[in-house]
Design an enzyme around this catalytic site. Structure first.
Site, short mmCIF file in Angstrom:
data_model
loop_
_atom_site.label_atom_id
_atom_site.label_comp_id
_atom_site.label_asym_id
_atom_site.label_seq_id
_atom_site.Cartn_x
_atom_site.Cartn_y
_atom_site.Cartn_z
N SER A 74 0.70 -1.28 -0.13
CA SER A 74 -0.01 0.10 -0.04
C SER A 74 0.83 1.36 -0.17
CB SER A 74 -1.02 -0.05 1.15
OG SER A 74 -1.87 1.10 1.08
N HIS A 75 0.73 2.04 0.91
CA HIS A 75 1.46 3.41 1.41
C HIS A 75 2.75 3.29 1.74
CE1 HIS A 75 -0.66 2.27 4.81
NE2 HIS A 75 0.19 3.25 5.56
N ASP A 116 -2.09 6.61 -3.54
CA ASP A 116 -0.87 6.07 -2.78
C ASP A 116 -0.23 4.77 -3.69
OD1 ASP A 116 -3.07 4.45 -2.78
OD2 ASP A 116 -2.50 3.43 -0.82
N ASP A 154 -5.50 2.60 -3.69
CA ASP A 154 -6.58 2.76 -2.97
C ASP A 154 -7.12 3.93 -1.94
OD1 ASP A 154 -4.97 1.84 -0.84
OD2 ASP A 154 -6.04 0.13 -0.32
N ARG A 155 -6.01 4.82 -1.81
CA ARG A 155 -6.28 6.01 -0.98
C ARG A 155 -6.23 7.20 -1.74
NH1 ARG A 155 -3.67 4.81 4.96
NH2 ARG A 155 -3.70 2.52 4.82
N LYS A 178 -11.35 0.09 -1.13
CA LYS A 178 -11.36 1.64 -1.10
C LYS A 178 -10.63 2.02 -2.48
CE LYS A 178 -7.52 1.83 1.91
NZ LYS A 178 -7.60 0.60 2.85
N ASP A 231 -0.81 1.59 -4.07
CA ASP A 231 -1.58 0.64 -4.82
C ASP A 231 -3.08 1.03 -5.19
OD1 ASP A 231 -2.83 0.90 -2.09
OD2 ASP A 231 -3.36 -1.44 -2.02
#
Length: 542
Positions: free
Chosen positions: A114-115, A278, A282-283, A377, A280
């Site tokens: 992710s982030h 981010d 999703d943010r 998300k 991947d």
């Protein structure tokens, strides 16, 4: 025909998936058998996989391509009929959910941390998403963890690597590998939800925007949708080429790490709108000209304006938010006469609500927003929804948010992160907070209504989740919340959330750190943060 090899192995400690799968340093995943053990544990735990279809892809970080090749060979050896893999091993997390749902596959494996930063010395991650498209629920992740502790062998096809850059179908032993365009299905879904003509017209009329892809996975998606389909000017997408180390950056879309975007939106020639996503995809972070929109306010504003978007013209079934997210969306839900749900942190908790048709929009204060179009998300979705609202209302971001506050009141809100603190000290701090009985006591000018360790009973499946964050709630509705984050790979991150409702419009202009100063001091004192962690100030404030 290539052969299946059965490799003897022994378990590794610590392969317990967190809220977003298993995340460790690249060097941990690169150990012989480490990734293979976990992948075999997944395949052994999700039911009969023979003849099934799997989706595979990731955020392009270091080790992504290598892991894809390993997983493809293991999928073939375990009996999958076909794996759909994004070209180049690329697939954003929301796009993976989209593809899983559209083609009704047997779930998917997403490679991402992710982030978190990427690179040879940084982080890697892997998670399994179920056939509904969302993260595996706790029953599944617990089964995977249990299997990882007992594993003695794994299966892998003895075959050459697949060309991940060539679209089309290739054969890997008995299994077909379909390399597909990772953007196409996702972009088609977005067209069904938003008024692309209205957004395109706004850009044609001179609407200015900057989107910071942070050298992460959303670059190709944003370029295709914003610049190619919506005719945003070339250069609207910044840092649009995915890089294995995210350009030596930290792909976390907040005011600290997306500093290049922040400087542009708060500079002398600021565009009308700014957004970032981010690692991947999703943010999201949302900015107006000289104006920052908190994730909590973003969810509330989008919910209040959802019917301006074609995909949501029929209204919302409900709104769900994580417990640490501010209560701003609850006020919108009350005004609309729809349910508001408060869940633990972790997108999987929204899945049952979405599947049961109880909620339409969901959000977490950690820059995550989404809806029932997928089961993750979705950063770029949130950006497009904002663009749709802006194109219809034809007002600046700041004016829309301030008008929202004037109507519903403002939930003044901030999050203070203390990153990389000693894990034992962090756990000791949480144990200290759990042992306090504060009901009825005065802390500064605030009187405590109750304090607890948040527990959640899922209204759909009845599952119970405990120890989901410590709350101190005051009689005026203000609150402070303490959580340890489950997304890092080193030490612990203490997150402190501070919130106070302000109905007085003449005070809506105040900076949150100023407006919340008394509560911030109370939070630091009651938790004994400096004494227990050695940190006098947070690492990041959002």
């Amino acid at each position: 025909m290539s052969a299946v090899r059965i490799i003897q192995t022994t378990p590794f400690d610590g392969q317990k998936p967190g809220t977003s799968g298993l995340r460790k340093k690249v060097k941990t995943f690169a150990q012989p058998h480490y990734l293979e053990n976990f992948v075999q544990a997944i395949f052994d735990s999700i039911g009969e996989v023979g003849g099934k279809v799997l989706v595979l892809g990731g955020d392009g970080r270091f080790h992504n391509r290598t892991a894809c090749q390993t997983i493809l060979k293991m999928a073939a050896a375990n009996g999958f009929a076909r794996v759909m893999v994004g070209r180049g091993g690329i697939l954003s997390t929301p796009a993976a959910s989209c593809v899983i749902r559209k083609y009704r596959t047997f779930g998917g494996i997403i490679l991402s941390a992710s982030h978190n930063p990427g690179g040879p010395d940084e982080d890697f991650g892997i998670k399994y998403n179920i056939p509904a498209g969302g993260p595996a629920p706790e029953a599944v992740t617990e089964a995977i963890f249990a299997r990882s502790k007992a594993i003695t062998e794994y299966r892998i096809q003895d075959a050459a690597d697949i060309d991940l850059d060539r679209l089309g179908t290739q054969q890997l032993g008995p299994m077909a590998v379909e390399v597909f365009d990772p953007v196409a299905d996702y972009a088609a879904l977005m067209q069904t939800l938003f008024d692309f003509d209205a957004i395109r017209a706004a850009f044609k009329a001179g609407f200015g925007m900057k989107f910071d892809a942070m050298h992460a996975v959303t670059g190709p998606y944003a370029k295709a949708i914003l610049e190619d389909m919506l005719d945003a000017p070339a250069g609207t997408v910044m840092n649009g080429t995915p890089l294995e180390d995210f350009g030596h950056g930290h792909p976390d879309p907040n005011l600290v790490h997306a500093h290049e975007l922040v400087e542009a939106l708060f500079g002398p020639d600021a565009p009308d709108f700014g957004a970032a996503s981010d690692g991947d995809g999703d943010r999201n972070m949302i900015l107006g000209k000289n104006f920052y929109v908190t994730p909590s306010d973003s969810l509330a504003v989008l919910a209040a304006n959802a019917t301006l978007c074609p995909g949501y013209a029929g209204g919302l079934k409900g709104i769900a938010r994580s417990m640490p997210t501010s209560a701003a969306p609850d006020r919108v839900a009350a005004a609309l006469g729809i349910p508001a749900f408060e869940t633990p942190t972790g997108w999987k908790f929204f899945g049952t609500l979405l599947d049961a048709g109880k909620a339409t929009l969901c959000g977490e204060e950690s820059f995550g927003t989404g809806s029932d179009h997928v089961r993750e998300k979705d950063g770029l979705w949130a950006v497009l929804m904002w663009l749709n609202v802006l194109a219809v209302r034809k007002e600046p971001v700041a004016d829309i948010v301030r008008a929202h506050w004037a109507k519903y009141g403002r939930n003044v809100y901030s999050r203070h992160d203390y990153e990389g603190i000693d894990s034992a000290a962090a756990n000791g701090l949480m144990d200290h907070l759990r042992g306090l009985d504060l009901k009825g006591k005065a802390l500064g000018a605030y009187k405590v209504a109750f304090n607890d360790d948040f527990a959640y009973t899922d209204p759909v499946d009845g599952s119970i989740s405990t120890q989901q964050g410590i709350r101190i709630v005051f009689e005026d509705g203000s609150r402070v919340v303490f959580r340890l984050s489950g997304t890092g790979t080193e030490g612990a991150t203490l997150r402190v959330y501070i919130e106070q409702f302000e109905p007085d419009v003449t005070k809506h202009h105040l900076d949150p750190q100023e407006a919340l100063a008394d509560l911030i001091k109370i939070a630091r004192d009651v938790a004994q943060i400096e004494a227990r962690t050695g940190r006098a100030e947070p690492t990041v404030i959002t």
